[in-house]
Scaffold this active site. Structure first.
Site, PDB file in Angstrom:
ATOM      1  N   LYS A  13     -11.041   7.006  87.681  1.00 16.15           N
ATOM      2  CA  LYS A  13     -10.607   7.679  88.915  1.00 16.15           C
ATOM      3  C   LYS A  13     -11.632   7.457  90.030  1.00 16.15           C
ATOM      4  CE  LYS A  13     -12.787  11.935  87.303  1.00 16.15           C
ATOM      5  NZ  LYS A  13     -12.571  13.178  86.563  1.00 16.15           N
ATOM      6  N   TYR A  38     -36.233  11.184 113.226  1.00 13.99           N
ATOM      7  CA  TYR A  38     -35.581  12.324 113.903  1.00 13.99           C
ATOM      8  C   TYR A  38     -36.194  13.637 113.442  1.00 13.99           C
ATOM      9  CZ  TYR A  38     -31.688   9.501 115.685  1.00 13.99           C
ATOM     10  OH  TYR A  38     -30.918   8.596 116.349  1.00 13.99           O
TER      11      TYR A  38
HETATM   12  C1  LIG Z   1     -13.388  13.067  85.342  1.00 12.31           C
HETATM   13  C2  LIG Z   1     -12.943  13.493  84.022  1.00 12.31           C
HETATM   14  C3  LIG Z   1     -13.571  13.007  82.852  1.00 12.31           C
HETATM   15  C4  LIG Z   1     -14.811  12.128  82.876  1.00 12.31           C
HETATM   16  O1  LIG Z   1     -15.947  12.923  83.083  1.00 12.31           O
HETATM   17  P1  LIG Z   1     -17.440  12.310  83.030  1.00 12.31           P
HETATM   18  O2  LIG Z   1     -18.303  13.507  83.098  1.00 12.31           O
HETATM   19  O3  LIG Z   1     -17.584  11.461  84.249  1.00 12.31           O
HETATM   20  O4  LIG Z   1     -17.554  11.558  81.783  1.00 12.31           O
HETATM   21  C5  LIG Z   1     -13.024  13.352  81.640  1.00 12.31           C
HETATM   22  N1  LIG Z   1     -11.947  14.169  81.547  1.00 12.31           N
HETATM   23  C6  LIG Z   1     -11.346  14.679  82.659  1.00 12.31           C
HETATM   24  C7  LIG Z   1     -10.154  15.568  82.500  1.00 12.31           C
HETATM   25  C8  LIG Z   1     -11.831  14.376  83.920  1.00 12.31           C
HETATM   26  O5  LIG Z   1     -11.240  14.897  84.999  1.00 12.31           O
END
Ligand SMILES: *Cc1c(COP(=O)(O)O)cnc(C)c1O
Length: 373
Positions: A35, A255
């Protein structure tokens, strides 16, 4: 190309990290979480590299579409399911697995009573209080979904850990016990563990694991580095020095004049800033790497540039390469200085940063030329 600010993505490192997951979980199936543009590493490229995973997981239809358009036929799980009944057609077209976490989604499946079968992941809450049915409703929802004509025979059962990265917090064990309890007597593969679950709570492994962060070579655990866990960083964020100068004792830098030179000292300017997604952190000591030396960032990060203390590397000159994170400076380290979490940094890079890919099918020799250019 005028500006040498780039993220070099090593797809072979991602393949290596996937193998590390495999080594830990054995026969357990792996849903590679890609994702959010594969955590900033490029959805199609990473999806391609990991097409042999048992499934890929995305958050929304748009991401699933992009994978299919890239020709990837791997099983894809839509982690939040769908939000409108009319999206069902799309789910069928793209042949997606659906997470079902809410009654409104059960109703959508009940209404869509013809067509090809859809793989469903029944999600329930074991303590995160985000998505999922209450545990006590699981048997009832399970039966309701079983009666839906469009729901495939094998139903997956899943929940999510909220504190898996806190290695001293027994709440993951509590969630695991609740998980086991809630699905007792129900048939179907079970899934609970994200990266931190895989690494710190092997009892949460069950039938499917869902690694995200660790695939990119980044450790989710505060007490162990990616290297210690056998992971390879997949992203090297680099830029170069575009100016060097000697600053006088007492001279303010940047800055807001938040840094004052404690002595006469060499300072350098690097062509990267918060406009590229580098965090505009306030801690004065986040390091960058120049010629193998860690040099601290000084003053406030600007939109296009940041200033570094070159005392550790006084012979540095214009054009020298600067690593912001990657092989030598781990993402979690920078995240700590920036008072954020490692997940945020790679995916926060903006379009202005050039992305280059190494490894994968096109470069059979792998990463031999990595870091030399
Ligand atoms: C994003 C997500 C993961 C992966 O999590 P990580 O901590 O990046 O390994 C796994 N299961 C679900 C339901 C998620 O939303």
């Amino acid at each position: 190309m005028s500006r040498n600010t780039r993220a070099v993505i090593d797809l072979n490192a991602i393949a290596h990290n996937f193998q590390q997951v495999k080594k830990r979980v054995g026969q357990v199936r792996i849903m590679a979480v890609v994702k959010a543009d594969a955590y900033g590493h490029g959805l199609a490229q990473v999806g391609q590299m990991l097409h042999h995973a048992d499934a890929l997981a995305v958050a929304c239809l748009k991401e699933a579409c992009e994978l299919r358009e890239a020709g990837i036929s791997t099983r894809i799980v839509l982690l939040e399911g769908i939000h409108k009944a009319q999206d069902m057609a799309r789910v069928r077209d793209l042949n997606l697995d659906l997470v079902v976490h809410h009654l409104s989604q059960v109703a959508m499946l009940e209404q869509a009573n013809s067509g090809s079968a859809v793989n469903v992941w029944l999600k329930f809450d074991t303590g995160m209080r985000r998505l999922g049915f209450p545990m006590e409703d699981v048997p009832h929802i399970y039966q309701r979904l079983k009666r839906c004509h469009v729901v495939a025979d094998t139903m997956q059962l899943m929940s999510h850990l909220s504190c898996a990265d806190e290695v001293d917090n027994p709440f993951s064990q509590t969630q695991n016990q609740r998980f086991i309890q809630a699905v007792q007597g129900l048939e179907g593969p079970r899934s609970l563990a994200n990266s931190a679950g895989i690494l710190a709570w092997p009892e949460c492994t069950h039938d499917w694991v869902r690694p995200g962060l660790m695939l990119y070579g980044i450790s989710p655990l505060p007490n162990q580095s990616g290297e210690e866990l056998g992971l390879k960083p997949a992203m090297q964020l680099e830029s170069e020095l575009i100016s060097t100068a000697t600053a006088a004792h007492g001279q303010p830098v940047g800055y807001g004049a938040t840094f004052t030179c404690p002595e006469q000292m060499p300072v350098g300017v690097v062509a990267i800033g918060y406009g590229d997604g580098y965090p505009r952190h306030t801690h004065p000591l986040a390091p960058v790497l120049i010629k193998g030396k860690r040099c601290p960032v000084i003053g406030n990060v600007s939109m296009d540039m940041l200033t570094v203390d070159l005392r550790p590397c006084p012979d540095a000159k214009i054009g020298d390469k600067v690593e912001l994170w990657g092989q030598n400076i781990a993402v979690p380290e920078v995240a700590k200085y920036a008072n954020t979490i490692p997940w945020v940094l790679p995916l926060g890079l903006t379009d202005r940063v050039d992305v280059q890919y190494h490894g994968g099918a096109k470069i059979p020799t792998g990463i031999a030329d990595y870091g030399e250019n």
